[in-house]
Design a protein around this motif. Structure first.
Motif, PDB file in Angstrom:
ATOM      1  N   VAL A   1       0.985  -1.114   0.210  1.00 21.64           N
ATOM      2  CA  VAL A   1      -0.050   0.143   0.141  1.00 21.64           C
ATOM      3  C   VAL A   1       1.034   1.258   0.096  1.00 21.64           C
TER       4      VAL A   1
ATOM      5  N   VAL B   1       1.217   5.262   0.144  1.00 16.73           N
ATOM      6  CA  VAL B   1       0.392   6.448   0.283  1.00 16.73           C
ATOM      7  C   VAL B   1       1.399   7.655  -0.148  1.00 16.73           C
TER       8      VAL B   1
ATOM      9  N   GLY C   1      -5.131   4.594   3.875  1.00 18.69           N
ATOM     10  CA  GLY C   1      -4.146   3.673   3.791  1.00 18.69           C
ATOM     11  C   GLY C   1      -4.097   2.663   4.881  1.00 18.69           C
TER      12      GLY C   1
ATOM     13  N   LEU D   1       3.073  -1.075   4.019  1.00 21.29           N
ATOM     14  CA  LEU D   1       2.563   0.463   3.946  1.00 21.29           C
ATOM     15  C   LEU D   1       3.637   1.340   3.610  1.00 21.29           C
TER      16      LEU D   1
END
Ligand SMILES: Nc1ncnc2c1ncn2[C@@H]1O[C@H](COP(=O)(O)OP(=O)(O)OP(=O)(O)O)[C@@H](O)[C@H]1O
Length: 634
Positions: free
Chosen positions: A282, A284, A337, A353
């Protein structure tokens, strides 16, 4: 009936409104005719304060604010994977080949439900608890064999050089974690379904019934529940030697990457995104420049997943909130996120992330707080900056999911301290909540030493836990070598100062050996170009071999010193240059070349000892001859 309110005050993304009905804190609201999405951030008796996540330029006083009776949420479903979204999980238009959309365009509409192939793994009559696995989901277009993520290959097994692509990864459909437990009373047969269409019905203990779907909403600020947190004792491998060997983080761990302007934060995060051994990425992009993000997206679109041979974007979710998008939405993008990451974690996956950059989020907090007239704290940031950072990083964890699987969310956040000053509030507060600090050094970056992580100010709290993993993998000296490398680098920093004053040649031989060994650690091990076809990724096996070879060199250099060989002789030997270049030249799996290097090191050491012994023998012969000649003359 949801409540409404009338806007009475407006300032940028913040508005105040007179409520007609009851609102709750964190409730999502729709503002004005354009129904802009906002969130109630303060509730008083006769006034509510709202943060609007979209462009408020057209708003006027008197606009109607409509309550929604639900917290600010995003709809989580299989269609997210592989998508590019704004901070509110609305798709962003991006096609590098189309000049109209080659720039990141803010999303305006909710994500359309995708169609997926659902294969149930439960049956009517089953009693199901929240978070239970209902079945597997595959993209409709590609119903062929999928890769079960639980059957993933060995950790960090490295780039797949085999030409054939692995099957696409298979997702799982879960009963939402906040659903009522009960009995499954209807379930669709295997087949294609829309994400939003009912696939079954549940009857709760109180007799009430509800429909189940592939997608479900979840409030972004609410951490998704888990059965329990697990110890973080497996590494989150990044393929970057300085990280995996010197400053590792565990699966479910956290790291902060503070670095001044242009020191390589974005390149480092992108490199980790490409090569780390997480199942789902992920990414962001929070408040970064639009062209930078567009470049990243174009690269992601083209990039082949080193683990599967498929496009990397297929197992990535990009949440983009560029600097030209509404400032308040940066806050939403951070929470969205981490919520998306938890959603995949709950399917038993390891998620990484990356947030670039948390400083832009903190700046947004500062701006909104300023408009609210709150008392500014350190650096003008609100007093709650620290608790917001803590809330974010604390959502990283390795867990047992409600369904009994294991999953993790590891979080890495870039921090951009103004003027590279690491004592500023965002860097300082972040440091308290992360398990690893990868501090980027301006001087290293200026001398184009990448990744420019400063080994002397970076740290990791997980070394002891992860040493056991390396031990199990066969690298029994990992911890000892790591300590040795760091001690050498510290000694180098001290000696360099002296070398500048008196000159390297004038230093005692043991100190010259230290400098030589530290040079090798730096050049052969820590330097690793993100753009090198061979060295941009290093598997744990290759890292361990390189570590051992450098360890061997250090031992040989120290042994040679005792036998009277000056460090310069070793530095001048071809094997030293070969060791320096090994990362760039010896690729994954080429173990024979590493062994050859090892043999060359042994041979060089023997040769140098023989040479010194020959010189010493010659010298002693000469001294003896001189002595005899002296005696004869007497
Ligand atoms: N690991 C790396 N390998 C090779 N080159 C690198 C690496 N990291 C950074 N660079 C070089 O440094 C340049 C700047 O890096 P980057 O854009 O990541 O910095 P940044 O810290 O994110 O900058 P900003 O403060 O503007 O956000 C890159 O364009 C690249 O040329």
């Amino acid at each position: 009936m949801s409540a409404r309110a009338i806007a009475t005050w407006l300032s940028g993304p913040v508005l105040r409104a007179a409520p007609e009905g009851a609102f709750v804190l964190r409730e999502a609201v729709l503002v004005g005719e354009q129904r802009l999405l906002g969130e109630v951030i303060r509730v008083a008796r006769d006034e509510i304060t709202i943060q609007v996540y979209e462009d408020t330029s057209g708003l006027r006083l008197g606009e109607v604010v409509q309550g929604t009776e639900r917290l600010l949420s995003v709809r989580l479903g299989p269609g997210i994977l592989g998508g590019i979204f704004d901070g509110l999980l609305r798709p962003i238009a991006f096609d590098p080949n189309d000049p109209e959309t080659a720039w990141v365009q803010p999303g305006l509409h909710q994500r359309a439900p995708g169609r997926f192939h659902f294969r149930p793994s439960v049956a009517v009559g089953d009693r199901l608890a929240p978070g239970a696995v209902l079945g597997e989901v595959a993209p409709e277009a590609e119903p062929g064999p999928e890769r079960d993520l639980a059957e993933r290959g060995p950790a960090g097994s490295g780039p797949a050089d085999e030409a054939e692509a692995a099957p696409r990864l298979r997702q799982r459909c879960l009963l939402p974690p906040d659903a009522q437990p009960g009995e499954l009373i209807a379930l669709a047969a295997a087949g294609d379904v829309l994400e939003d269409a009912p696939i079954g019905r549940m009857r709760a203990a109180d007799g009430s019934e509800y429909a189940i779907r592939l997608a479900h909403p979840w409030p972004v600020r609410l951490p998704r529940p888990v059965a329990k947190r697990l110890p973080a004792d497996e590494p989150m491998l990044t393929g970057q030697r300085i990280l995996d060997c010197l400053f590792p983080i565990a699966r479910g761990g956290t790291a902060s990457i503070p670095g001044g302007f242009g020191t390589g934060k974005t390149v480092l995060l992108e490199t980790i995104a490409k090569w780390c051994d997480a199942d789902v990425i992920v990414y962001v992009g929070c408040g970064e420049r639009g062209n930078e993000l567009a470049g990243l997206l174009a690269e992601f679109l083209e990039l082949e997943d080193p683990r599967s041979g498929r496009p990397l974007l297929e197992r990535t979710v990009v949440i983009a909130n560029t600097s030209n998008m509404p400032v308040a939405a940066r806050e939403a993008s951070i929470y969205t996120g981490i919520t998306v990451a938890e959603y995949f974690r709950d399917q038993g996956l390891d998620v990484a992330l990356m947030a670039d950059s948390t400083s832009r989020w903190a700046e947004a907090l500062r701006e909104v707080s300023g408009r609210l007239g709150e008392l500014p704290g350190e650096g003008g940031y609100p007093a709650y900056l620290s608790s917001r950072l803590a809330d974010f990083y604390e959502r990283a964890a390795r867990v047992e999911t409600l369904a009994g699987a294991q999953g993790s969310v590891s979080v890495m956040g870039a921090v951009s301290p103004p003027s590279g000053d690491f004592s500023e509030p965002v860097t300082n507060h972040t440091r308290r909540y992360v398990g690893g600090l990868w501090a980027l050094d301006v001087r290293r970056a200026q001398s184009r030493f990448y990744p420019a992580i400063d080994p002397l100010s970076s740290y990791s709290n997980s070394v002891q836990d992860l040493a056991r993993w390396w031990h199990r993998e066969g690298c029994t000296r990992w911890e000892a070598l790591r300590r040795r490398f760091l001690t050498l680098l510290e000694a180098e920093a001290r000696l360099e100062r002296m070398a500048r004053i008196i000159g390297r040649d004038a230093m005692p031989a043991p100190q010259r050996v230290t400098l030589l060994a530290a040079q090798l650690v730096n050049e052969a091990f820590l330097r690793q170009s993100a753009f090198s076809a061979i060295d941009r990724f290093a598997s744990p096996q290759r890292q361990a071999v390189m570590m051992r070879l450098i360890g061997r060199f250090i031992e040989e250099a120290e042994g040679l010193l005792e036998r009277g060989v000056a460090p310069e002789h070793l530095a001048g030997a071809p094997v030293f240059r070969a060791l320096i270049r090994m990362g760039e030249e010896i690729g994954e799996g080429d173990w024979e070349r590493f062994s050859a290097l090892d043999r060359e090191l042994t041979a060089t050491a023997h040769r140098l000892v023989e040479e010194v012994e020959a010189v010493q023998a010659e010298q002693s012969e000469q001294t003896e001859g001189d002595a005899n000649a002296g005696q004869g003359a007497a």
